[in-house]
Scaffold this active site. Structure first.
Site, PDB file in Angstrom:
ATOM      1  N   CYS A   2       0.856  -1.184   0.000  1.00 35.46           N
ATOM      2  CA  CYS A   2       0.000   0.000   0.000  1.00 35.46           C
ATOM      3  C   CYS A   2       0.896   1.239   0.000  1.00 35.46           C
ATOM      4  CB  CYS A   2      -0.839   0.035   1.267  1.00 35.46           C
ATOM      5  SG  CYS A   2      -1.725  -1.495   1.561  1.00 35.46           S
ATOM      6  N   ASN A 101       0.806   0.313   6.285  1.00 37.07           N
ATOM      7  CA  ASN A 101       1.291  -0.519   5.183  1.00 37.07           C
ATOM      8  C   ASN A 101       2.007  -1.700   5.819  1.00 37.07           C
ATOM      9  OD1 ASN A 101       2.418  -1.517   2.823  1.00 37.07           O
ATOM     10  ND2 ASN A 101       4.087  -0.016   2.800  1.00 37.07           N
ATOM     11  N   GLU A 486       1.807 -10.092 -17.884  1.00 33.51           N
ATOM     12  CA  GLU A 486       1.522  -9.080 -16.862  1.00 33.51           C
ATOM     13  C   GLU A 486       0.641  -7.953 -17.407  1.00 33.51           C
ATOM     14  OE1 GLU A 486       5.166  -7.161 -15.704  1.00 33.51           O
ATOM     15  OE2 GLU A 486       4.326  -6.396 -13.843  1.00 33.51           O
ATOM     16  N   HIS A 502      10.575 -31.270 -24.069  1.00 37.28           N
ATOM     17  CA  HIS A 502      10.311 -32.110 -22.896  1.00 37.28           C
ATOM     18  C   HIS A 502       8.907 -31.888 -22.347  1.00 37.28           C
ATOM     19  CE1 HIS A 502      14.420 -33.510 -22.927  1.00 37.28           C
ATOM     20  NE2 HIS A 502      14.815 -32.246 -23.057  1.00 37.28           N
TER      21      HIS A 502
END
Ligand code: M6R
Length: 605
Positions: A2, A101, A486, A502
């Site tokens: 925060c 925070n 993202e 693989h």
């Protein structure tokens, strides 16, 4: 994570609070709020879920005012992002308000105790126990300072806390494991989680230490330890300019930060490379690492990819080096000795998992070094030594310029380590050094010539995206995939090229573009891996040196970068990938600077 902001001045501070919150939104943005005095003894709290505009609207309607106030922007850890859970939180009487925070680990026990003594709670947060504890101290007749200290004494966990009590002309604050800085102007003082919060008002800051308790009034501040004994905490000046933290005409901070990489890299290398290719790091003269036997990097996310990248050079040059994800290292630490150098790579210097890892390493007797962007950050102060990457403030949640500066700073550090640990320089020291010195101008060319915007339009709508590479192309592929998922919210995975067959190859189809990063080494093998995905019909987007004829001929799309030393080429290739992610996310209309569910700096484990 925060963001805390607070201000005390001669005049009204609501504008300063809103500005401070807007500047800190990158720390978390699911709700926000402020508290200012109301009448003789009360405080008035205004808070809203959603982005800061919701709070601005509420302020415009109710017009709160006051010459002292606290504010908060939240990224939920306890309880959903609702108006009730937004900070500030208050006590039963509505006279004590608190922003916080971090995490109060014993909040359930405290809440139960307080409930039994008649306190009522209105949120699901861990924070809310704090104003009630202060309330009890005040009820017992203690001063605000004393009541605040008593309350903080009861807290376990890591936190930064600021309180405003009705009728008080001062703010009281403390930190333990979460960042908190003081900003000093002539007639107004600030408290904040991070310097950009108040950078347009002042560049004079005091970095508070864990355990410091500070009382801040309009004319000054007083720092004491937990027993109330005065501590010397002198201000220093930060050399970040306010415009460094503004968008400068770009649509997004991320695009601005991608484009300012030449300047950032110029700062990273300035004065640190000698004519013969040797490095000149003022804090680390030759011999600084004599006696070190092995190097362990600890980092998260993008910084972890920078660490993997740095490890390649060390290992190739005969240094024993490993890179660990800090979240895993903190849970299952790898053994260290007093000859181990543990390098924390962290842009913010505040990532909880990384801090936990270095504290552990330090306690086990290892030597610790922080590679960070933030002077005065917890990592810089916790480690034995620090190397600053000098990228300037990064506001976009997606790390861009700091990755390039991390890789470059780590490359310089790597050269010093190779020389000290092996007794001789890297075989190609002069070429590497020249390539990193040229990096700002090579990068300018990439930015000027990039054709990624067109390509993004052709590939914006696929099932999934794969990123592959060998050598330093591997961490770059991982970083490309991280950035892509993202900010585009599309499925993307990064692999070492050899790993594809693989398992992941089963997912490769004509609908899954494969982005292949070539670092100029291992070209035949890397080309063979590309043939494997082409045989499954996947479109191949290749990024390589402009002279790589075979790659150019094989790929469906070719994104060239200037031919240079492979270790610098990876940085340039990564910039093309940053642009791919940015343009696809932009076309998809994503929230680029503040992607959903994410925060700039993750200060919880
Ligand atoms: O501040 P740090 O470098 O320690 O942050 C570590 C990660 O949280 C960070 O790199 C994250 O992965 C990036 N925001 C991704 O773009």
């Amino acid at each position: 994570m925060c963001g805390i902001t607070a201000c005390v001045a001669e005049g009204d501070v609501v504008d300063e609070l809103l500005t401070g919150l807007a500047n800190l939104e990158y720390r978390g943005y699911d709700s926000s709020g402020i508290a200012v005095p109301r009448g003789e003894a009360d405080v008035s709290v205004l808070k809203r879920s959603g982005e800061i505009d919701a709070l601005r609207e509420a302020v415009a309607e109710t017009v709160p005012a006051g010459s002292i106030g606290i504010g908060h922007t939240r990224w939920s850890t306890h309880g959903p992002p609702t108006d009730e859970n937004a900070h500030p939180h208050t006590d039963c009487t509505g006279t004590v308000s608190v922003v916080h925070n971090g995490i109060i680990e014993n909040h359930e026990t405290l809440r139960e105790e307080l409930r039994q003594r008649g306190h009522e709670f209105t949120s699901d947060t861990d924070t809310e126990v704090i104003p009630h504890l202060i309330e009890e101290g005040l009820d017992d007749g203690r001063s605000t300072d004393e009541a605040f200290r008593r309350a903080v004494d009861r807290l376990e966990g890591s936190f930064a806390v600021v309180t405003l009590c009705g009728g008080e002309g001062s703010l009281y604050a403390t930190r333990r494991g979460s960042p908190l800085v003081l900003g000093l102007d002539d007639d107004r003082q600030f408290l904040a989680s991070d310097v950009p919060s108040f950078l347009e008002y002042t560049d004079r800051v005091v970095h508070l230490e864990d355990g410091d308790v500070v009382e801040v009034g309009p004319a000054g501040y007083r720092v004491t330890d937990t027993d109330g004994d005065r501590l010397p905490r002198e201000p220093t000046s930060v050399d970040w300019q306010p415009e460094d933290a503004e968008r400068d005409g770009y649509e997004h901070y991320m695009l601005k930060e991608i484009n300012e990489q030449p300047q950032a890299l110029d700062r990273t290398v300035r004065g640190r490379i000698e004519d013969d290719g040797g490095v000149s790091l003022s804090s680390f003269p030759p011999g600084s690492f004599d006696g070190v036997s092995d190097v362990q990097f600890v980092a998260c996310g993008t910084s972890y990819h920078a660490a993997l990248y740095a490890r390649e050079h060390l290992v190739e040059s005969g240094v024993r080096a490993h890179a660990f994800r800090a979240g895993e290292y903190a849970t299952t630490p790898t053994p260290v000795t007093e000859d181990t150098l543990v390098v924390a790579v962290t842009q913010s210097g505040e990532t909880a998992d990384t801090l936990q890892s270095i504290r552990h390493a330090r306690d086990e007797g290892a030597r610790t070094l922080a590679v960070t962007n933030v002077v005065g950050s917890t990592a810089a102060r916790t480690c034995d030594d620090a190397l600053f990457i000098r990228a300037g403030p990064e506001i976009g949640v997606a790390a861009t310029k700091t990755f390039s500066s991390q890789v470059t700073a780590l490359s310089l550090l790597g050269e010093r380590l190779v020389e000290d640990l092996t007794g001789s320089p890297s075989e190609d020291r002069a070429e590497r050094a020249a390539a990193f010195r040229r990096l700002p101008s090579d990068l300018t060319r990439v930015l000027e010539d990039s054709t990624v915007a067109d390509l993004a339009d052709r590939y914006r709508d696929r099932d999934a995206y794969f990123f592959i590479g060998r050598g330093v192309g591997h961490p770059v592929a991982l970083e490309g995939a991280l950035k892509f998922k993202e900010i585009t919210y599309e499925h993307a995975e990064g692999f070492g090229s050899a790993e594809l067959k693989h398992g992941p190859l089963a997912l490769v189809t004509e609908e899954t573009p494969v982005v292949a990063v070539f670092d100029g080494r291992h070209e035949e093998k890397a080309l063979a891996n590309v043939e494997e995905v082409r045989a499954r019909g996947a479109p191949v987007i290749a990024i390589a040196g402009e002279g790589s004829r075979k790659v150019r001929e094989l790929a469906d799309e070719f994104l060239p970068v200037p031919d240079t030393h492979p270790d610098a080429l990876g940085v340039l290739a990564n910039v093309q990938l940053q642009l791919v992610s940015y343009h696809v996310a932009d076309l998809l209309g994503r929230s680029i600077d503040k992607p959903r569910n994410l925060a700039k700096s993750v200060t919880v484990e």
